[in-house]
Design an enzyme around this catalytic site. Structure first.
Site, PDB file in Angstrom:
ATOM      1  N   LYS A  15       0.816  -1.218   0.000  1.00 53.47           N
ATOM      2  CA  LYS A  15       0.000   0.000   0.000  1.00 53.47           C
ATOM      3  C   LYS A  15       0.849   1.267   0.000  1.00 53.47           C
ATOM      4  O   LYS A  15       0.508   2.240  -0.672  1.00 53.47           O
ATOM      5  CB  LYS A  15      -0.967   0.007   1.184  1.00 53.47           C
ATOM      6  CG  LYS A  15      -0.311   0.187   2.544  1.00 53.47           C
ATOM      7  CD  LYS A  15      -1.334   0.279   3.644  1.00 53.47           C
ATOM      8  CE  LYS A  15      -0.676   0.427   5.002  1.00 53.47           C
ATOM      9  NZ  LYS A  15       0.095   1.670   5.147  1.00 53.47           N
ATOM     10  N   THR A  16       1.956   1.270   0.731  1.00 53.04           N
ATOM     11  CA  THR A  16       2.803   2.473   0.778  1.00 53.04           C
ATOM     12  C   THR A  16       3.390   2.756  -0.598  1.00 53.04           C
ATOM     13  O   THR A  16       3.454   3.914  -1.031  1.00 53.04           O
ATOM     14  CB  THR A  16       3.935   2.299   1.812  1.00 53.04           C
ATOM     15  OG1 THR A  16       3.365   1.973   3.076  1.00 53.04           O
ATOM     16  CG2 THR A  16       4.742   3.576   1.943  1.00 53.04           C
ATOM     17  N   ASP A  21      -3.889   7.398   4.270  1.00 51.57           N
ATOM     18  CA  ASP A  21      -3.298   6.097   4.587  1.00 51.57           C
ATOM     19  C   ASP A  21      -3.977   5.532   5.840  1.00 51.57           C
ATOM     20  O   ASP A  21      -4.450   6.283   6.694  1.00 51.57           O
ATOM     21  CB  ASP A  21      -1.797   6.275   4.829  1.00 51.57           C
ATOM     22  CG  ASP A  21      -1.067   4.947   4.968  1.00 51.57           C
ATOM     23  OD1 ASP A  21      -1.626   3.913   4.542  1.00 51.57           O
ATOM     24  OD2 ASP A  21       0.051   4.941   5.503  1.00 51.57           O
ATOM     25  N   GLU A  22      -4.011   4.209   5.958  1.00 52.20           N
ATOM     26  CA  GLU A  22      -4.595   3.522   7.127  1.00 52.20           C
ATOM     27  C   GLU A  22      -6.031   4.003   7.383  1.00 52.20           C
ATOM     28  O   GLU A  22      -6.407   4.337   8.514  1.00 52.20           O
ATOM     29  CB  GLU A  22      -3.726   3.750   8.384  1.00 52.20           C
ATOM     30  CG  GLU A  22      -2.284   3.321   8.245  1.00 52.20           C
ATOM     31  CD  GLU A  22      -2.083   1.803   8.245  1.00 52.20           C
ATOM     32  OE1 GLU A  22      -3.092   1.067   8.225  1.00 52.20           O
ATOM     33  OE2 GLU A  22      -0.931   1.365   8.236  1.00 52.20           O
ATOM     34  N   GLN A  44      -8.142  -5.110   9.108  1.00 53.17           N
ATOM     35  CA  GLN A  44      -7.169  -4.710  10.128  1.00 53.17           C
ATOM     36  C   GLN A  44      -7.683  -3.534  10.968  1.00 53.17           C
ATOM     37  O   GLN A  44      -6.903  -2.781  11.541  1.00 53.17           O
ATOM     38  CB  GLN A  44      -5.833  -4.360   9.480  1.00 53.17           C
ATOM     39  CG  GLN A  44      -5.157  -5.541   8.807  1.00 53.17           C
ATOM     40  CD  GLN A  44      -3.735  -5.244   8.382  1.00 53.17           C
ATOM     41  OE1 GLN A  44      -2.843  -5.057   9.207  1.00 53.17           O
ATOM     42  NE2 GLN A  44      -3.506  -5.199   7.075  1.00 53.17           N
ATOM     43  N   ARG A  98       1.489 -11.016  10.184  1.00 51.02           N
ATOM     44  CA  ARG A  98       2.838 -10.454  10.448  1.00 51.02           C
ATOM     45  C   ARG A  98       3.903 -11.473  10.055  1.00 51.02           C
ATOM     46  O   ARG A  98       5.068 -11.107   9.854  1.00 51.02           O
ATOM     47  CB  ARG A  98       3.041 -10.115  11.941  1.00 51.02           C
ATOM     48  CG  ARG A  98       2.101  -9.105  12.572  1.00 51.02           C
ATOM     49  CD  ARG A  98       1.951  -7.841  11.781  1.00 51.02           C
ATOM     50  NE  ARG A  98       0.792  -7.909  10.923  1.00 51.02           N
ATOM     51  CZ  ARG A  98       0.601  -7.159   9.848  1.00 51.02           C
ATOM     52  NH1 ARG A  98       1.507  -6.286   9.482  1.00 51.02           N
ATOM     53  NH2 ARG A  98      -0.491  -7.271   9.123  1.00 51.02           N
TER      54      ARG A  98
END
Length: 671
Positions: A28-29, A214-215, A245, A602
């Site tokens: 995503k970044t 973002d997020e 998430q 993770r």
């Protein structure tokens, strides 16, 4: 930057609103950075008219740096990449006069807020810290929901909420009178400005012609409204987030913000990024099947082109002590066998208290570690106090230890007495302890002060003699004489903190006794050796606390979001822990499941779950119930190490009944 087809589609979706559902590890970044560059190079956007909002300054700085590396350093200061609160501050400073307030305001942090609320409520609350924090939390929640004091008074249903709403009004008036803003105001006030004043809305819509968030899953009600109001008539924006998430409802995040987009922006383009570049196929399959049990309006399935990978292991241990020992042994041998780094491993848990037993084992193995988002067990006040007593008994020249414990618990030895003692010890070149026994000190102190000081030092001398004869008996006498637990109960009002401190004390004393006794594996240690062991640990972990040291990572599942590790251990997979007993209803259960999903995703190569058959709670041993989440996982992808433990021990209804029985047991013991 190389992009896959879906990432490229997300980057090139410029006209109108766009929601990018970016699964864990899907890049995503990279998409956000590529999109900003695409807007400038291919869509003729002026860099000054693009804004990107993140949740941390660290994330904002990282994006700025990566974009400036591609576009050039000259763009570094022109990029509007910031947190929501930084952008909110800019709007406030520009337009706060619309609200009849001055731009030269003071900004209060949480400490300042609590001090002000303490002044406002002192007659009613009598400095009750727990009530003050609950009041602050309620005020913050109301502001996040864009509820002003008048509205709060109209919607409250209980007496305590009515009282809180009244104090919210008084607090609000204080902020206006003294031209103060708190942290929540940095979103609350700009949202009000954009909502109430069309000229402000038009001004900022013109200034920010394209924005990215973002997020997005972490946004609360006020932040969603803020986003909606900032969008121009064309609603040109991109929101990037993962609905699976969304794990921060306890601090205001609203997972329903995804659904609202369909209502408020019916023409929104939704792009799903499902290719994961991090984890093995098996780890992703387990994550997908687990999260499929949630009610999910925006479904997506992660997939990987990496190997399918090894089975997910489930370790079943007898109790929490064996859980800590086993995991550290496994990590220690695995790391040495495959020549890995300790930073390749992470231990994830639901609550910070679960890290305590692991610290003991890590110290025993001399493994460097870092606890994220929490203080180390050894940095807690009660542990520092008891350790300082032991340091002083071991070395009477330890002035720092003397100063820490001379009046803890309170012995009516004040600062005037201590300052005179320090001066005397400096003149006569003696440690504070030996100076306190000097006959000449009576010329400096009155009889009462001298008696109190001497009583302490003579008592320490006696304890030292007893340690030389029988360290374990002397340790127990030390704890008995200072009556530390009773002092804790009187000095702390929060009942949960009292219990936590007492548990820490009991655990620490148990460790010291074990080290003094020794066992088949580890020889008995002298008090001096124990102190040296802990002191060297402090030097290693505190003075050299930097990223260059290879450290095993311990953190809560909440703190792990956004990180990745080759090997992940998720501990405490039991009802009441995961899911937490506070999250047993359906809405919260979905979030608890998302929390496990975050933990699973993770892991890059291997994932291990652990659970115990018994746990110690409130001084009693309880049989545990395996987490319902383990039963939701695909059993053919799991390898249960303890074959005697049934793989599908209970159905969900039986789990609920058993857990209720366990709660009743716990309450009976507490009462």
């Amino acid at each position: 930057m190389h992009l896959n087809l879906i990432q490229e589609k997300a980057v090139k979706c410029v006209k109108g609103p766009c929601l990018v559902l970016a699964g864990a590890g899907s890049g995503k970044t990279k998409v956000i950075i590529s999109k900003i560059i695409y807007l400038i190079n291919n869509c003729n956007y002026n860099i000054k008219n693009i804004a990107a909002m993140t949740f941390t300054n660290k994330a904002a700085q990282e994006m700025k740096y990566r974009i400036s590396e591609i576009l050039g350093q000259k763009y570094l200061n022109e990029l509007q990449i910031s947190t929501f609160h930084t952008l909110g501050m800019e709007i406030i400073k520009s337009d706060i006069h619309y609200l009849g307030r001055n731009a030269n305001f003071l900004l209060f942090d949480e400490h300042d807020q609590l001090n002000l609320l303490n002044d406002i409520t002192k007659k009613k609350f009598k400095k009750n810290k727990l009530l003050l924090k609950k009041l602050l939390s309620s005020i913050s929640k109301w502001k996040m929901q864009l509820i002003d004091p008048k509205q709060a008074k109209n919607i409250v249903k209980t007496d305590i909420d009515s009282l809180f709403a009244n104090y919210y009004d008084i607090y609000h008036q204080h902020l206006i009178t003294y031209n103060i803003l708190d942290f929540d105001d940095l979103i609350y006030l700009p949202t009000l400005l954009l909502k109430k004043y069309l000229s402000v809305k038009n001004k900022w819509s013109e200034k920010i012609q394209y924005f990215l968030v973002d997020e997005y899953q972490d946004t609360n009600t006020s932040q969603y409204e803020f986003i909606k109001l900032l969008s121009n008539k064309r609603s040109d924006f991109t929101l990037v987030g993962d609905n699976n998430q969304s794990i921060y409802s306890w601090r205001g995040a609203c997972s329903q913000n995804f659904s609202l987009l369909k209502t408020d922006f019916p023409n929104i383009t939704i792009i799903k990024m499902e290719q994961n570049y991090r984890s093995t196929g098996r780890i992703l399959r387990v994550a997908n099947i687990l999260i499929s049990h949630n009610n999910n309006e925006f479904e997506k399935k992660l997939f990987s082109e990496l190997d399918y990978g090894s089975k997910i292991k489930i370790l079943v241990l007898q109790n929490e002590e064996k859980e800590a020992k086993k995991i550290i042994q496994v990590i220690y041998s695995h790391k040495n066998r495959f020549n890995n780094k300790y930073s390749d491993y992470a231990i994830l848990y639901r609550g910070n208290y679960q890290a305590r037993l692991f610290e003991k084992e890590l110290i025993k193995y001399d493994i460097a570690y870092e606890i994220s988002g929490s203080n180390s067990f050894f940095s807690r006040g009660e542990i520092k106090d008891l350790l300082s007593y032991l340091r002083l008994i071991d070395n009477q020249n330890d002035d720092l230890a003397f100063l820490r414990v001379v009046n803890i618990p309170s012995r009516s030895i004040g600062t005037v007495t201590i300052n005179k003692l320090i001066k005397w010890s400096s003149i006569h070149k003696k440690s504070l302890f030996f100076a306190s026994l000097d006959m000449g000190l009576q010329t400096q102190l009155n009889r009462y002060s001298l008696k109190k000081l001497r009583n302490f030092s003579i008592w320490i001398k006696n304890i030292i003699q007893e340690f030389n004869a029988s360290p374990i008996i002397a340790l127990k006498k030390l704890i008995h004489d200072i009556n530390y637990k009773e002092w804790i109960k009187k000095s702390i009002k929060d009942i949960h903190k009292i219990q936590s401190s007492i548990n820490n004390i009991d655990l620490f004393i148990k460790w010291i006794i074990e080290m003094l006794k020794g066992n088949n594996i580890q020889k008995s240690m002298t008090l001096s050796q124990i102190i040296t062991h802990f002191t060297l640990r402090d030097v290693f972990y505190d003075i050299n606390n930097n990223n260059k040291i290879d450290k095993l990572q311990l953190m809560t599942l909440h703190a792990s979001k956004g990180l990745e590790f080759k090997y992940v251990f998720i501990i405490g997979m039991e009802e009441g822990i995961l899911p937490h007993y506070n999250g047993m209803d359906n809405d919260n259960l979905d979030e608890e499941r998302r929390l496990i999903y975050v933990g699973i995703t993770r892991a890059k190569k291997q994932l291990v779950f652990t659970l115990c058959k018994q746990r110690n709670q409130y001084g009693q041993i309880f049989s545990t119930i395996p987490s319902r989440f383990l039963l939701e996982l695909p059993q053919d992808d799991l390898y249960w190490i303890d074959q005697l433990y049934p793989k599908s021990c209970y159905n969900k209804e039986e789990l609920s009944i058993m857990y209720l029985k366990k709660i009743r047991q716990s309450l009976n013991i507490i009462n």
